[in-house]
Design a protein around this motif. Structure first.
Motif, short mmCIF file in Angstrom:
data_model
loop_
_atom_site.label_atom_id
_atom_site.label_comp_id
_atom_site.label_asym_id
_atom_site.label_seq_id
_atom_site.Cartn_x
_atom_site.Cartn_y
_atom_site.Cartn_z
N PHE A 12 0.83 -1.20 0.00
CA PHE A 12 0.00 0.00 0.00
C PHE A 12 0.87 1.26 0.00
O PHE A 12 0.59 2.23 -0.70
CB PHE A 12 -0.93 -0.01 1.21
N SER A 13 1.92 1.27 0.79
CA SER A 13 2.84 2.42 0.83
C SER A 13 3.49 2.65 -0.53
O SER A 13 3.62 3.80 -0.97
CB SER A 13 3.92 2.19 1.89
N LEU A 19 1.60 6.66 -6.90
CA LEU A 19 0.51 7.56 -7.26
C LEU A 19 0.93 9.02 -7.06
O LEU A 19 0.69 9.86 -7.93
CB LEU A 19 -0.73 7.24 -6.41
N MET A 20 1.55 9.33 -5.96
CA MET A 20 2.01 10.70 -5.70
C MET A 20 3.07 11.11 -6.74
O MET A 20 3.03 12.23 -7.25
CB MET A 20 2.60 10.82 -4.28
N LEU A 21 4.00 10.23 -7.02
CA LEU A 21 5.04 10.53 -8.01
C LEU A 21 4.42 10.76 -9.38
O LEU A 21 4.81 11.70 -10.10
CB LEU A 21 6.05 9.38 -8.05
N ILE A 24 2.80 14.22 -9.44
CA ILE A 24 3.83 15.27 -9.52
C ILE A 24 4.37 15.37 -10.94
O ILE A 24 4.52 16.48 -11.48
CB ILE A 24 4.95 15.01 -8.50
N LEU A 25 4.67 14.24 -11.56
CA LEU A 25 5.19 14.26 -12.93
C LEU A 25 4.15 14.80 -13.91
O LEU A 25 4.48 15.58 -14.80
CB LEU A 25 5.62 12.85 -13.35
N TRP A 26 2.89 14.42 -13.74
CA TRP A 26 1.82 14.92 -14.61
C TRP A 26 1.67 16.43 -14.47
O TRP A 26 1.55 17.15 -15.47
CB TRP A 26 0.51 14.20 -14.29
#
Length: 155
Positions: A12-13, A19-21, A24-26
């Motif tokens: 999960f981590s 997902l966060m990365l 940020i890239l998007w």
């Protein structure tokens, strides 16, 4: 019975981190694309404004009775600035997506191949707003040139 310790599992981590990365890239790519399009728009606007400033300066420098007139060019309006002493003239007109300037004898034919490009442009209009005020428009940007010679041959 299995008790949960209240801690996130490693899978999960990792999924949350990915997902966060990805977000940020998007967002970075989106911002770079928007900046690029705004910069291109700003550059085109600066080129148009510089061309208009150059035209106004050219008109004012050639301001004499009968030296400024409007004619038809290859793709619409043509601004003609006559040098009365020499018999030569500057012709400014639109051709093939460029604002062109041609310096030639007054009796020579208008030839875009013999002209120098001033700036990329899709639209060029020149009109007399009054007998002493010439209005020049390039791609929606307008500049006025006030003439001391009261139009110099307004057509």
């Amino acid at each position: 019975m299995h008790r949960s310790s209240g801690r996130a599992t490693p899978a999960f981590s990792l999924a949350l981190f990915v997902l966060m990365l990805g977000c940020i890239l998007w967002l970075t790519a989106l911002g770079a694309g928007l900046y690029g399009s705004l910069e291109a728009s700003r550059t085109a606007n600066e080129q148009t404004r510089a061309a208009l400033g150059s035209l106004v300066a050219r008109v004012r420098s050639g301001d004499a009775a009968g030296a400024v007139r409007l004619d038809s060019g290859p793709e619409g309006d043509m601004l003609v600035l006559t040098e009365q002493e020499s018999g030569y003239e500057f012709r400014i007109y639109l051709a093939d997506g460029w604002l062109m300037e041609q310096f030639c004898a007054a009796d020579a034919a208008t030839d875009p191949e013999a002209a120098q490009p001033l700036a990329p442009a899709q639209e060029f209009t020149a009109q007399w707003a009054s007998p002493a005020l010439l209005r020049l428009t390039v791609d929606g940007n307008t500049a006025d040139a006030a003439l001391r010679s009261a139009g110099g041959g307004a057509a």
